[in-house]
Design a protein around this motif. Structure first.
Motif, mmCIF file in Angstrom:
data_model
loop_
_atom_site.group_PDB
_atom_site.id
_atom_site.type_symbol
_atom_site.label_atom_id
_atom_site.label_comp_id
_atom_site.label_asym_id
_atom_site.label_seq_id
_atom_site.Cartn_x
_atom_site.Cartn_y
_atom_site.Cartn_z
ATOM 1 N N THR A 174 0.951 -1.205 -0.042
ATOM 2 C CA THR A 174 -0.062 0.196 0.049
ATOM 3 C C THR A 174 0.939 1.394 0.091
ATOM 4 O O THR A 174 2.069 1.266 0.479
ATOM 5 C CB THR A 174 -0.753 0.128 1.356
ATOM 6 O OG1 THR A 174 -0.151 -0.027 2.374
ATOM 7 C CG2 THR A 174 -1.761 -1.127 1.215
ATOM 8 N N CYS A 188 -4.347 -2.744 -3.669
ATOM 9 C CA CYS A 188 -4.022 -2.865 -2.415
ATOM 10 C C CYS A 188 -4.887 -2.538 -1.606
ATOM 11 O O CYS A 188 -5.578 -2.895 -0.419
ATOM 12 C CB CYS A 188 -2.533 -2.682 -2.217
ATOM 13 S SG CYS A 188 -1.677 -3.641 -3.278
ATOM 14 N N THR A 189 -5.220 -1.145 -1.461
ATOM 15 C CA THR A 189 -5.746 -0.322 -0.483
ATOM 16 C C THR A 189 -7.316 -0.663 -0.682
ATOM 17 O O THR A 189 -7.968 -0.801 0.242
ATOM 18 C CB THR A 189 -5.839 1.311 -0.870
ATOM 19 O OG1 THR A 189 -4.468 1.619 -0.591
ATOM 20 C CG2 THR A 189 -6.681 1.977 0.272
ATOM 21 N N ASN A 192 -7.779 -4.201 1.031
ATOM 22 C CA ASN A 192 -7.886 -3.802 2.635
ATOM 23 C C ASN A 192 -9.230 -3.340 3.050
ATOM 24 O O ASN A 192 -9.585 -3.782 4.129
ATOM 25 C CB ASN A 192 -6.614 -3.092 3.044
ATOM 26 C CG ASN A 192 -5.657 -4.041 3.275
ATOM 27 O OD1 ASN A 192 -5.326 -4.781 4.324
ATOM 28 N ND2 ASN A 192 -4.706 -4.069 2.167
ATOM 29 N N ARG A 196 -12.024 -4.796 5.422
ATOM 30 C CA ARG A 196 -12.156 -4.194 6.823
ATOM 31 C C ARG A 196 -13.763 -4.219 6.741
ATOM 32 O O ARG A 196 -14.191 -4.404 7.824
ATOM 33 C CB ARG A 196 -11.555 -2.673 6.743
ATOM 34 C CG ARG A 196 -11.888 -1.780 7.865
ATOM 35 C CD ARG A 196 -11.727 -0.268 7.420
ATOM 36 N NE ARG A 196 -12.572 -0.037 6.057
ATOM 37 C CZ ARG A 196 -12.363 1.169 5.455
ATOM 38 N NH1 ARG A 196 -11.063 1.896 5.799
ATOM 39 N NH2 ARG A 196 -13.167 1.629 4.514
ATOM 40 N N GLY A 211 -3.749 -10.004 6.896
ATOM 41 C CA GLY A 211 -3.280 -9.657 5.715
ATOM 42 C C GLY A 211 -1.756 -9.577 5.617
ATOM 43 O O GLY A 211 -1.071 -9.396 6.825
ATOM 44 N N GLN A 220 3.385 -0.576 7.355
ATOM 45 C CA GLN A 220 1.964 -1.213 7.628
ATOM 46 C C GLN A 220 1.475 -0.806 8.697
ATOM 47 O O GLN A 220 0.042 -0.518 8.447
ATOM 48 C CB GLN A 220 2.081 -2.890 7.796
ATOM 49 C CG GLN A 220 2.864 -3.623 6.522
ATOM 50 C CD GLN A 220 3.089 -5.064 6.934
ATOM 51 O OE1 GLN A 220 3.118 -5.378 8.243
ATOM 52 N NE2 GLN A 220 2.676 -5.903 6.106
ATOM 53 N N ILE A 229 -7.702 -0.479 10.201
ATOM 54 C CA ILE A 229 -7.697 -1.818 9.707
ATOM 55 C C ILE A 229 -7.816 -2.701 11.085
ATOM 56 O O ILE A 229 -6.936 -2.387 11.985
ATOM 57 C CB ILE A 229 -6.464 -2.373 9.062
ATOM 58 C CG1 ILE A 229 -6.214 -1.420 7.783
ATOM 59 C CG2 ILE A 229 -6.690 -3.675 8.800
ATOM 60 C CD1 ILE A 229 -7.546 -1.747 6.819
ATOM 61 N N LEU A 233 -1.933 -6.675 10.094
ATOM 62 C CA LEU A 233 -1.071 -6.928 8.977
ATOM 63 C C LEU A 233 0.203 -7.301 9.280
ATOM 64 O O LEU A 233 1.107 -6.977 10.191
ATOM 65 C CB LEU A 233 -1.164 -5.539 8.136
ATOM 66 C CG LEU A 233 -2.324 -5.017 7.582
ATOM 67 C CD1 LEU A 233 -2.166 -3.437 7.223
ATOM 68 C CD2 LEU A 233 -2.967 -5.687 6.951
#
Length: 299
Positions: A174, A188-189, A192, A196, A211, A220, A229, A233
């Motif tokens: 990200t 990628c964002t 996530n 979420r 993740g 991260q 999040i 991660l």
């Protein structure tokens, strides 16, 4: 191995002495995958017992492996990577990446894969594979009110020990200005955020989410705070999980990165389903929820 005097100060030459030949490389590959006992190594590699004994002894003498006693009568050892051995994992992953791209592939730089690729076959053959039990990776903090044991910035197991199933998804990274010429990097964002937003649905099903990327923990952590999040991660910057599962990688934005992949893992750490390549991210997130719910109900 006979060395020319000019090689005595060459790091490449000295590393070549340790790696020796392809048998040593395969031994290290299998130990990284969790096959740490003699019989398991012999079965996976197909090497004679005498030769395997000799090669393991060399790697122990060179400080790459150490022997750990697990049975006294008769005496039996496990072979575990030392710090020096762990430091070889990025090299093994880089070799795999080179082989996937230049030997098994057509040389294209991509963050995805074709259905007839070696990476596709390797990932879909993961079903039935167990994630190594001792493998723990640096993890981001999560909100304290979620009451997830041990998830406060410490190293965490890759598979949640308290969930009926774990969804493990890997992504390139990200906050990266991706080169649009590398297929498969964007999203990628978005991925996530979708996990979420579906977090409560996963938790109601008794499913945890992890993740993972090769980004550093502080990178991260910044993203996790900004995006709120709720799940950990994990940082695979040392390529421990990448080597353990032979995950597909590509080189982009200055480092080796994981291609986008989703694994559904049961409570016994066994991979049950693989989603790869992940081209339609919203569909894949929804599919992972359905598969994880089925996996959790089977417990």
């Amino acid at each position: 191995m006979r060395m020319h005097n000019a090689d005595e100060t060459c790091g490449i030459a000295r590393a070549a002495v340790v790696l020796g030949d392809w048998w040593n490389v395969l031994i290290l590959r299998e130990i990284a995958r969790g096959h740490v006992r003699f019989d398991a190594l012999a079965a996976e590699i197909g090497l004679s017992r005498n030769v395997l004994t000799e090669r393991l002894g060399r790697l122990v003498a060179q400080g790459v492996l150490r022997r750990s006693l697990y049975q006294r009568r008769p005496v039996r050892y496990e072979y575990v990577l030392t710090d020096a051995g762990l430091a070889l994992l990025p090299l093994l992953v880089a070799m795999q990446n080179w082989g996937d791209r230049w030997v098994l592939g057509d040389g294209s730089l991509t963050a995805t894969a074709d259905a007839d690729s070696a990476e596709h076959a390797r990932m879909h053959a993961l079903a039935g594979t167990r994630v190594p039990e001792e493998l723990r990776l640096p993890a981001t903090r999560v909100p304290e009110d979620l009451e997830l044991p041990g998830a406060q910035g410490a190293d965490l197991p890759v598979v949640s020990p308290d969930a009926a199933a774990t969804v493990l998804f890997t992504y390139p990274g990200t906050g990266v200005d991706w080169d649009e010429e590398i297929p498969g990097t964007p999203g990628c964002t978005l991925e996530n955020r979708l996990f979420r937003d579906a977090w409560s649905d996963f938790r109601r099903a008794g499913v945890d989410i992890r993740g993972m990327s090769t980004q550093l923990p502080y990178e991260q952590a910044e993203f996790a705070r900004a995006e709120e999040i709720p799940y950990p991660l994990l940082s695979d910057a040392r390529h421990q999980l990448g080597a353990a599962l032979r995950l597909p990688t590509f080189r982009g934005a200055g480092r080796l990165r994981h291609k986008r992949l989703i694994l559904i893992v049961d409570a016994e750490r066994t991979v049950r389903h693989t989603l790869f390549p992940v081209d339609d991210i919203p569909h894949a997130v929804g599919q992972s929820l359905r598969l994880a719910e089925e996996c959790a109900r089977a417990v």
